[in-house]
Design a protein around this motif. Sequence first.
Motif, PDB file in Angstrom:
ATOM      1  N   ALA A 297      -9.753 -18.533  -4.886  1.00 24.93           N
ATOM      2  CA  ALA A 297     -10.925 -17.903  -4.504  1.00 24.93           C
ATOM      3  C   ALA A 297     -10.508 -16.806  -3.534  1.00 24.93           C
ATOM      4  O   ALA A 297     -11.328 -15.664  -3.951  1.00 24.93           O
ATOM      5  N   ALA A 298      -9.649 -16.634  -2.678  1.00 25.71           N
ATOM      6  CA  ALA A 298      -9.115 -15.388  -2.083  1.00 25.71           C
ATOM      7  C   ALA A 298      -8.508 -14.262  -2.910  1.00 25.71           C
ATOM      8  O   ALA A 298      -8.815 -13.194  -2.509  1.00 25.71           O
ATOM      9  N   GLU A 299      -7.845 -14.833  -3.908  1.00 23.49           N
ATOM     10  CA  GLU A 299      -7.328 -13.871  -5.057  1.00 23.49           C
ATOM     11  C   GLU A 299      -8.424 -12.988  -5.599  1.00 23.49           C
ATOM     12  O   GLU A 299      -8.471 -11.837  -6.096  1.00 23.49           O
ATOM     13  N   ALA A 300      -9.414 -13.917  -6.245  1.00 21.78           N
ATOM     14  CA  ALA A 300     -10.571 -13.292  -6.830  1.00 21.78           C
ATOM     15  C   ALA A 300     -11.465 -12.435  -5.966  1.00 21.78           C
ATOM     16  O   ALA A 300     -11.692 -11.237  -6.400  1.00 21.78           O
ATOM     17  N   LEU A 301     -11.669 -12.785  -4.806  1.00 21.62           N
ATOM     18  CA  LEU A 301     -12.383 -11.967  -3.876  1.00 21.62           C
ATOM     19  C   LEU A 301     -11.530 -10.516  -3.481  1.00 21.62           C
ATOM     20  O   LEU A 301     -11.943  -9.478  -3.304  1.00 21.62           O
ATOM     21  N   HIS A 302     -10.022 -10.595  -3.384  1.00 24.91           N
ATOM     22  CA  HIS A 302      -9.526  -9.546  -3.025  1.00 24.91           C
ATOM     23  C   HIS A 302      -9.458  -8.771  -4.426  1.00 24.91           C
ATOM     24  O   HIS A 302      -9.653  -7.447  -4.351  1.00 24.91           O
TER      25      HIS A 302
ATOM     26  N   PHE B 192      -1.703  -8.519  -4.777  1.00 22.53           N
ATOM     27  CA  PHE B 192      -2.265  -9.528  -4.013  1.00 22.53           C
ATOM     28  C   PHE B 192      -1.086 -10.015  -3.242  1.00 22.53           C
ATOM     29  O   PHE B 192      -0.046 -10.714  -3.697  1.00 22.53           O
ATOM     30  N   ASP B 193      -1.190  -9.855  -1.866  1.00 18.52           N
ATOM     31  CA  ASP B 193      -0.143 -10.514  -0.821  1.00 18.52           C
ATOM     32  C   ASP B 193      -0.700 -11.499  -0.163  1.00 18.52           C
ATOM     33  O   ASP B 193      -1.567 -11.111   0.889  1.00 18.52           O
ATOM     34  N   ALA B 194      -0.250 -12.638  -0.319  1.00 19.73           N
ATOM     35  CA  ALA B 194      -0.943 -13.829   0.382  1.00 19.73           C
ATOM     36  C   ALA B 194      -0.705 -13.895   2.018  1.00 19.73           C
ATOM     37  O   ALA B 194      -1.456 -14.468   2.572  1.00 19.73           O
ATOM     38  N   ALA B 195       0.338 -13.089   2.107  1.00 17.43           N
ATOM     39  CA  ALA B 195       0.672 -13.225   3.789  1.00 17.43           C
ATOM     40  C   ALA B 195       0.069 -11.791   4.592  1.00 17.43           C
ATOM     41  O   ALA B 195       0.437 -11.745   5.671  1.00 17.43           O
TER      42      ALA B 195
ATOM     43  N   ALA C 270      -2.635  -9.104   6.438  1.00 15.17           N
ATOM     44  CA  ALA C 270      -3.739  -9.171   7.196  1.00 15.17           C
ATOM     45  C   ALA C 270      -4.924  -9.019   6.402  1.00 15.17           C
ATOM     46  O   ALA C 270      -5.958  -9.919   6.737  1.00 15.17           O
ATOM     47  N   GLN C 271      -5.059  -8.359   5.177  1.00 16.93           N
ATOM     48  CA  GLN C 271      -6.363  -8.425   4.548  1.00 16.93           C
ATOM     49  C   GLN C 271      -6.634  -9.682   3.761  1.00 16.93           C
ATOM     50  O   GLN C 271      -7.878 -10.064   3.593  1.00 16.93           O
ATOM     51  N   THR C 272      -5.562 -10.259   3.291  1.00  9.98           N
ATOM     52  CA  THR C 272      -5.770 -11.638   2.775  1.00  9.98           C
ATOM     53  C   THR C 272      -6.210 -12.671   3.809  1.00  9.98           C
ATOM     54  O   THR C 272      -7.123 -13.496   3.483  1.00  9.98           O
ATOM     55  N   LYS C 273      -5.733 -12.621   4.993  1.00 10.15           N
ATOM     56  CA  LYS C 273      -6.116 -13.530   5.747  1.00 10.15           C
ATOM     57  C   LYS C 273      -7.769 -13.306   6.189  1.00 10.15           C
ATOM     58  O   LYS C 273      -8.319 -14.289   6.257  1.00 10.15           O
ATOM     59  N   GLN C 274      -7.986 -12.069   6.203  1.00 14.33           N
ATOM     60  CA  GLN C 274      -9.482 -11.772   6.409  1.00 14.33           C
ATOM     61  C   GLN C 274     -10.294 -12.385   5.286  1.00 14.33           C
ATOM     62  O   GLN C 274     -11.385 -12.891   5.483  1.00 14.33           O
ATOM     63  N   LEU C 275      -9.747 -12.161   4.082  1.00  9.44           N
ATOM     64  CA  LEU C 275     -10.362 -12.745   2.866  1.00  9.44           C
ATOM     65  C   LEU C 275     -10.702 -14.330   2.914  1.00  9.44           C
ATOM     66  O   LEU C 275     -11.731 -14.842   2.674  1.00  9.44           O
TER      67      LEU C 275
END
Length: 637
Positions: free
Chosen positions: A181-186, A583-586, A588-593
């Motif tokens: 879900a986070a990756e799709a939103l990214h 997509f970088d799982a680590a 800060a942007q991914t954390k926000q997503l």
Amino acid sequence: MLRGIHKASRNWLGKAVMGVVMGLLVISFAVWGIGDIFRGASSRSVAKVGHTEISIDLFRMSFNDRVQQLSRQVGRPVSPDQARAIGLDRQLLGQMIAEAALDERSRQLGLAVSDAEVARRITEDPTFRGPAGQFDRQRFEQLIRSAGYTEPRFVAEQRRGLLRQQIVGSITADVQAPKAAAEALHRYQSEQRSLEYIVLDRDHAGQVPAPTPEELAKYYEDHKLTFRAPEYRKLVILALTPDETARSVEISAEDVRKAFEAQKARYATPERRRVEQIVFPNADEAAKAAEKLTAGTSFQALAAERGLSEKDVDLGVMAKSDFVDPAIGDAAFALQQGVPSAVVNGRFGPVILRVAAIEPATAKSLPEVEGQIRQELALNRAKETLGTVRDKIEDELASGLRVDEVAKKLGLTVRVIDAVDRSGRDPDGKAIEGLPAGVDIVGSAFNSDVGVENESVTIPGGGYAWFDVAAVTRARDRSLDEVKDRVEARWRDEQVAKLLDTSTKEIVEKVKSGTPLAEVAAAHKLEVKTVAGLTRNAGEAAVSAKAIAEAFSTPKDAVGSAEGANATERVIFRVTDITVPPFDAASAQTKQLSDRVRAAIGEDLFAQYIGRLQDDLGVTINQAGINQALGVTANNQ
């Protein structure tokens, strides 16, 4: 929804009023979606949840508070009718029912918060801290009183809020966001597109012949409502404000002198110094550092030896009273500029100080501040007499006089607005300026009529306003002769738009058939422009928002078109590139997503929980009580 909860709970008033509550729209769905089966609350309440009743008075007060908050947010007065039109009453009742349900469940579960914990939360709230950074009881009492709270009521609200937090936390604390879900939103948010495009404006539509009288008449008849004259009202307004009243208050020179002498410190600025400080862990290290300074090491070099930057040692520009530690303040203000101090034993350990710059104390003379003092004294006296003048105006109005007659009798000034429509504009379409701020005089006037006695309106910040509706000009259809220029301009815009649509379609078909966009542009004497790195939320960009939206629905190398900056402009584009950052799982942007996805999931879970909780406890709604609280009658329901 939960993001709204967290945001609301950051300030003390949000914590007190909101507690920890759910999103208004979601909860109002839960309540109002099945409203027909909920009936039977007592006549004293608007709703009942389990054994808890929401009183008519509480709902009325809460609704009025919300209307005022909304008015402040949008920067203009919002009337109760306007608030009801956007569903504020339903949202509020949904929230209050959900809060009551949470309170019922916390009682059932035997949840409790100790007095010590409630006190700790209040005293640690930064809002209630004084200049020294500690809890300031006087400030606390002033703030809650200004918001309409007594101390027991405020403490009780805090306690209920903390109990609700326990329930919310038990439901949402362990929610996890799926990586997919986070990756799709990214991908959706970060995708970028590049375009080449041309713009057709009204100059490329060709000549539009003047409409015939028959065409213009037909267009007018087909769009008559567009050119209809709205209802106008003539208003007579009497505003009584401290600023207005202060203009007629006489202040003597002796009064000004006495006020200046009594507040001399207010017009003086104390000496301020930019102070640098190096803190040492113990007295031995401080003494060794002092020896180095005596031997010739500079203060900056000493700081550098200890790994401190210029920013680390700079305390800023401070007055002597600004220092939390009086010993440090005394030492700093005893130094000469640029000369390091000896070791000073401060509250937090030994330090060495240096004064980098000195701003001398200043004091304004009486002539410099005379105008300011005179104005303040006049304003204060005006506030003192405001209530007396208000009572005189009310007495005269009660005797049967009109607003203009009262003003003439008391030597006050009225404002006459010859014509204003419901939106606050005159017949030329210009906004009426200078109306009392923070109140909706125009809206109130359109809910009144000629000869009707109207209640006074309280102006935020102090003051009152009265108005009479002196005349009403009913809405009417304007004749073609009155609006001929406007009708023709609108007709021309539509003709231009039709011609541009035809040209746009022809160009798009040519590009789709293989003709390069540059070749088509040259044939039409147009410039091909490019834009790169567009995102869905580009905001201000080279192309219009409609063109961006269309571009993100168009495949790579395909051509599309959309309306430009206005109705008489078209953008024709080709998507030249589509890129998505990795997509970088680590990151800060991914954390926000991930936080956003987790909040959305928690939001859904919490909405389901509230819906089930309301079913279990039982909710009854008294529509008659709601109408009574809002002052709604059968005629304006």
